[in-house]
Write a protein that holds these residues in place. Structure first.
Motif, PDB file in Angstrom:
ATOM      1  N   TRP A   1       0.761  -0.815   0.093  1.00  0.00           N
ATOM      2  CA  TRP A   1       0.445  -0.256  -0.506  1.00  0.00           C
ATOM      3  C   TRP A   1       0.720   1.579   0.325  1.00  0.00           C
ATOM      4  O   TRP A   1       0.676   1.993  -0.496  1.00  0.00           O
ATOM      5  N   MET A   2       1.922   1.112   0.417  1.00  0.00           N
ATOM      6  CA  MET A   2       3.004   2.473   0.523  1.00  0.00           C
ATOM      7  C   MET A   2       3.770   2.544  -1.012  1.00  0.00           C
ATOM      8  O   MET A   2       3.368   3.578  -0.854  1.00  0.00           O
TER       9      MET A   2
ATOM     10  N   PHE B   1      -0.510  12.362   1.131  1.00  0.00           N
ATOM     11  CA  PHE B   1      -0.210  10.959   1.933  1.00  0.00           C
ATOM     12  C   PHE B   1       0.469  10.493   0.093  1.00  0.00           C
ATOM     13  O   PHE B   1       1.713   9.831   1.139  1.00  0.00           O
TER      14      PHE B   1
ATOM     15  N   MET C   1       4.914   8.867   1.349  1.00  0.00           N
ATOM     16  CA  MET C   1       4.496   7.837   1.304  1.00  0.00           C
ATOM     17  C   MET C   1       5.660   7.658   0.737  1.00  0.00           C
ATOM     18  O   MET C   1       6.538   6.982   0.523  1.00  0.00           O
TER      19      MET C   1
ATOM     20  N   THR D   1       1.215   3.662  -2.287  1.00  0.00           N
ATOM     21  CA  THR D   1       0.291   4.952  -2.629  1.00  0.00           C
ATOM     22  C   THR D   1       1.433   5.779  -3.199  1.00  0.00           C
ATOM     23  O   THR D   1       0.760   7.156  -3.779  1.00  0.00           O
TER      24      THR D   1
END
Lengths: 301, 325
Positions: free
Chosen positions: A53-54, A265, A269, A57
């Motif tokens: 996910w990091m 984000f 990230m 994103t």
């Protein structure tokens, strides 16, 4: 405990060559394996999904990053996060990256050098005060690091090292664990090798440099990897001894990004990915050293 | 003791080493190369750094804690045990806040340690079986640990965001209609701090257990099998006793690590709500590095340190008592 003494020179067998030792395995029927694999699989998704996910994103646009339902694959592949990050003069990430690399490498080299020299004298030589020195070193392994925070801040300030790389490289370089760890290995080296070297006319330094160190590449590599990871990930100390945005390391820089960027984000990230790439790469290549180091240090108790 | 006297006493006791191998066991005393100062020269680089940044601060810290040591004031008057007494004075704001932070640390230890001791043990038992892909799974479970708290902190801040976070979204899909304030309200902040820590550090303890499991004598399992022991009996009568020293180590080191918690609170909750999750280390760092009351902060670190030493000793005694039973 038998495992206290590290395996001799070719200790590659420490990590994964141990399959044959597990002879107490009960015979399992194939169908009982299904729930077993299912549990393992579900757990590994839980462990790896946040990391994916990091990465995902960091390649989204700011809008997509907060869109619901969550998009695992960026609908529009974007490097905005990285562009924002790399172009912000308030957040010189490349500088932070360089600082972290510099500190990590310098710290690691210094740990290896000082710890191996000390461990060698403590393992292979006899001299007055040896037990006192070893006792002092080992006993500090049990003192929690926060006790040294305030006094070390003042000592570092007295050396005029606040806000410089010295504050990160030097104070942590006295690794009691490193000395203990290498000493255990050096004890297992046969004395005949040293004696043969002496007959050839070698002095202590030559024995250390030409005989002992070349035999110790596996434990040295383990210590190097563990020291680098520890230095790279150190958070509390850099957060307080570095002030100038130019002199921060990546972990300390990430903390400032977090407050500066709020919910941008992708940029945050992107910073997290940048701080993770080196350690994930090292982990991929040196996994067996890291795991062997952790399990050996774990067995010292 | 010098090399020659040691060899002498060994000869007198009739234990003089007979082979080179025996000699090497006590540190190769017979190897005579270089002069008497060689051991000290080898030790010197380490000892200089160790002395200045470990031994001196250990004593200097006590000295600081006995003074009113403000970083920016030229005068640092002696206050004796004043800094310590203040921490036990219920009317002082510092004492109230300090013990509130100690409570946060204590709660975190209490909540996190059981999970960090039990779950990794289960995982290690699974990963100790022989099956294809074992190395891969080990690598996956350990991976978060190498990332460091700064990355973990910003990552989970995103995932746990109350409004746009992934976790609340999927909980919503599962039928949880309430928006859970993971980072801002009790008890959710505790679930967050413990959950993230377990996710992050579980692999470390699992690897320590794995090494311990491989040290257990396999003939014990064979004997148990011959006696018709069930899996549960095997675990209870062979595995657990065999793991006792490792278990003691894991419990001790996990308590110490949890008592040192700083980054998770600092990055995820910022101490919210109203300092309830501000841990002792966080408060010590704020007192020392943000308010520059370093004498006071040093006193706090020693109190925390003494408490931890006490807990470790207690832990050790409990394990030994059990061993006797």
């Amino acid at each position: 405990m038998a495992t206290l003494t590290p395996a001799p020179a070719s200790s590659g067998a420490m990590t994964d060559g141990d399959v044959r030792h597990v002879v107490h395995q009960r015979p399992t029927r194939p169908w009982t394996r299904v729930p077993f694999y299912l549990v393992l699989f579900v757990l590994s998704v839980a462990f790896f999904a946040p990391i994916l996910w990091m990465i995902s994103t960091s390649f989204k646009t700011a809008g997509d990053a907060t869109a619901l339902p969550p998009q695992w694959i960026p609908p529009e592949f974007s490097t905005d996060g990285y562009t924002v990050l790399f172009s912000d003069p308030q957040a010189p990430v490349l500088r932070w990256l360089a600082n972290s690399v510099l500190v990590g490498v310098a710290h690691t080299v210094l740990v290896l050098l000082t710890a191996s020299l000390a461990a060698y004298s403590l393992a292979r030589m006899t001299f007055p005060g040896k037990n006192v020195a070893f006792g002092l070193i080992v006993s500090t392994m049990f003192v929690p690091g926060f006790v040294f925070l305030m006094p070390n801040y003042l000592i570092v300030d007295a050396f005029d090292w606040l806000d410089t790389m010295w504050a990160l490289v030097i104070p942590g370089a006295a690794s009691a664990f490193g000395v203990f760890f290498l000493r255990q290995f050096f004890l297992s080296i046969p004395g005949e090798l040293e004696e043969a070297a002496v007959l050839d006319g070698a002095n202590r330094w030559q024995i250390f440099w030409r005989v002992v160190l070349p035999l110790s590449t596996a434990p040295l590599a383990t210590l190097a990897v563990l020291s680098f990871l520890a230095s790279w990930n150190d958070f509390l100390w850099p957060l307080y001894v570095l002030f100038n945005p130019e002199s921060l390391t990546l972990p300390a820089g990430l903390a400032t990004l977090r407050s500066a960027y709020g919910t941008d984000f992708p940029a945050i990230m992107a910073g997290a990915v940048l701080a993770s790439i080196p350690v994930l790469l090292i982990y991929a290549f040196a996994q067996r050293y890291i795991i062997a180091g952790v399990s050996r240090s774990g067995l010292k108790g | 003791m010098t090399a020659s006297t040691q060899v002498g006493t060994q000869a007198a006791n009739g234990t003089a080493p007979t082979s080179a191998r025996r000699r090497s066991a006590d540190g190769g005393t017979r190897v005579r190369a270089g002069n008497a100062s060689a051991p000290y020269l080898f030790l010197a680089p380490f000892m200089i750094i160790f002395g200045v940044f470990v031994l001196v601060p250990a004593v200097y810290g006590i000295w600081m804690s006995l003074h009113n040591w403000d970083f920016f004031l030229p005068e640092r008057p002696w206050v004796g045990l004043g800094n310590y007494l203040e921490l036990f004075d219920p009317t002082s704001l510092t004492a109230v806040q300090f013990w509130e932070s100690m409570r946060a640390t204590g709660l975190f230890v209490l909540f996190s340690v059981p999970f960090l001791v039990v779950i990794p043990l289960g995982l290690a038992l699974m990963l100790n079986r022989v099956f294809p892909g074992r190395t891969f799974f080990r690598a996956v479970y350990f991976a978060p640990y190498v990332l460091g708290v700064a990355v973990i902190g910003v990552l989970w801040q995103n995932l746990l965001n109350a409004n746009v976070g992934l976790i609340n979204y999927y909980l919503g899909r599962l039928g949880v209609t309430e928006i859970i304030p993971w980072l801002t309200a009790t008890p959710w902040v505790w679930v967050t701090l413990v959950g993230v820590t377990v996710w992050w550090t579980l692999g470390f303890n699992a690897v320590v257990y794995l090494a311990g499991l491989q040290g257990i004598d396999t003939t014990l399992y064979e004997a148990a099998r011959v006696d018709g022991a069930s899996r549960w009996h095997e675990f209870w009568h062979v595995t657990l006793p065999g793991l006792r020293p490792v278990l003691l180590f894991v419990v001790t080191i996990t308590i110490l690590a949890s008592a040192n918690m700083f980054g998770q609170s600092y990055l995820l909750t910022g101490g919210a709500p109203s300092n309830e999750t501000r841990t002792a280390i966080m408060y010590i760092a704020q007192t020392g590095f943000e308010q520059f009351r370093m004498g006071r902060a040093a006193a706090m670190s020693y109190i925390l340190c003494l408490l931890l030493i006490g807990i470790s000793a207690l832990n050790f005694l409990l394990f030994r008592r059990q061993e006797k039973n």
